[in-house]
Write a protein that holds these residues in place. Structure first.
Motif, PDB file in Angstrom:
ATOM      1  N   SER A 197      -7.190 -14.920  10.936  1.00 46.24           N
ATOM      2  CA  SER A 197      -5.812 -15.254  11.296  1.00 46.24           C
ATOM      3  C   SER A 197      -5.022 -14.062  11.833  1.00 46.24           C
ATOM      4  N   LEU A 198      -5.549 -12.856  11.671  1.00 51.88           N
ATOM      5  CA  LEU A 198      -4.869 -11.679  12.225  1.00 51.88           C
ATOM      6  C   LEU A 198      -5.024 -11.596  13.742  1.00 51.88           C
ATOM      7  N   ARG A 199      -6.043 -12.248  14.260  1.00 50.71           N
ATOM      8  CA  ARG A 199      -6.330 -12.244  15.692  1.00 50.71           C
ATOM      9  C   ARG A 199      -6.368 -10.828  16.266  1.00 50.71           C
ATOM     10  N   VAL A 205      -2.424  -6.979  16.455  1.00 51.81           N
ATOM     11  CA  VAL A 205      -2.591  -7.854  15.298  1.00 51.81           C
ATOM     12  C   VAL A 205      -1.433  -8.844  15.336  1.00 51.81           C
ATOM     13  N   ALA A 206      -1.719 -10.124  15.123  1.00 56.61           N
ATOM     14  CA  ALA A 206      -0.687 -11.158  15.172  1.00 56.61           C
ATOM     15  C   ALA A 206       0.071 -11.238  13.850  1.00 56.61           C
ATOM     16  N   VAL A 207       1.401 -11.260  13.952  1.00 59.86           N
ATOM     17  CA  VAL A 207       2.261 -11.531  12.798  1.00 59.86           C
ATOM     18  C   VAL A 207       2.605 -13.017  12.808  1.00 59.86           C
ATOM     19  N   THR A 208       3.056 -13.505  13.963  1.00 59.24           N
ATOM     20  CA  THR A 208       3.291 -14.930  14.205  1.00 59.24           C
ATOM     21  C   THR A 208       2.693 -15.243  15.572  1.00 59.24           C
ATOM     22  N   MET A 209       2.928 -16.444  16.060  1.00 57.73           N
ATOM     23  CA  MET A 209       2.430 -16.795  17.394  1.00 57.73           C
ATOM     24  C   MET A 209       3.074 -15.925  18.476  1.00 57.73           C
ATOM     25  N   ASN A 210       4.295 -15.428  18.231  1.00 59.14           N
ATOM     26  CA  ASN A 210       5.016 -14.653  19.243  1.00 59.14           C
ATOM     27  C   ASN A 210       5.175 -13.177  18.911  1.00 59.14           C
ATOM     28  N   ILE A 211       4.972 -12.790  17.681  1.00 58.47           N
ATOM     29  CA  ILE A 211       5.211 -11.409  17.245  1.00 58.47           C
ATOM     30  C   ILE A 211       3.874 -10.709  17.010  1.00 58.47           C
ATOM     31  N   ARG A 212       3.731  -9.507  17.581  1.00 57.61           N
ATOM     32  CA  ARG A 212       2.512  -8.716  17.428  1.00 57.61           C
ATOM     33  C   ARG A 212       2.843  -7.326  16.916  1.00 57.61           C
ATOM     34  N   MET A 213       1.900  -6.751  16.205  1.00 61.77           N
ATOM     35  CA  MET A 213       1.972  -5.346  15.821  1.00 61.77           C
ATOM     36  C   MET A 213       0.912  -4.630  16.660  1.00 61.77           C
TER      37      MET A 213
END
Length: 83
Positions: free
Chosen positions: A42-44, A58-66
């Protein structure tokens, strides 16, 4: 990928503080999961290409990335968080 140490770029800290409280909590939860198992589906987790070549996401949500960079074996620095 083994994660030993996570550092935070000042830009990451600035962007993190601008997130609403719920997204901050979600990002902290995702970081904990990332420390335990960076390959958790799920981290993608994936490498970036083009002008961001050499960085990872790394995905936080569908729109937010780190966005982070590997700086040494097992050491990373989070550079940015957001859209």
């Amino acid at each position: 990928m083994i994660v030993r140490t996570i550092l935070y770029h000042p830009q990451f800290v600035k962007e993190f503080k601008k997130l609403d409280h719920l997204l901050q909590r979600k990002a902290v939860k995702i970081e904990k999961q990332f420390r335990l198992n960076p390959l958790y589906p799920s981290l993608r987790l994936h490498p970036l290409k083009g002008r961001l070549d050499g960085l990872w996401s790394v995905a936080v949500t569908m729109n937010i990335r780190m966005i982070f960079q590997r700086i040494d074996k097992g050491d990373i620095v989070f550079l940015s968080i957001g859209r």
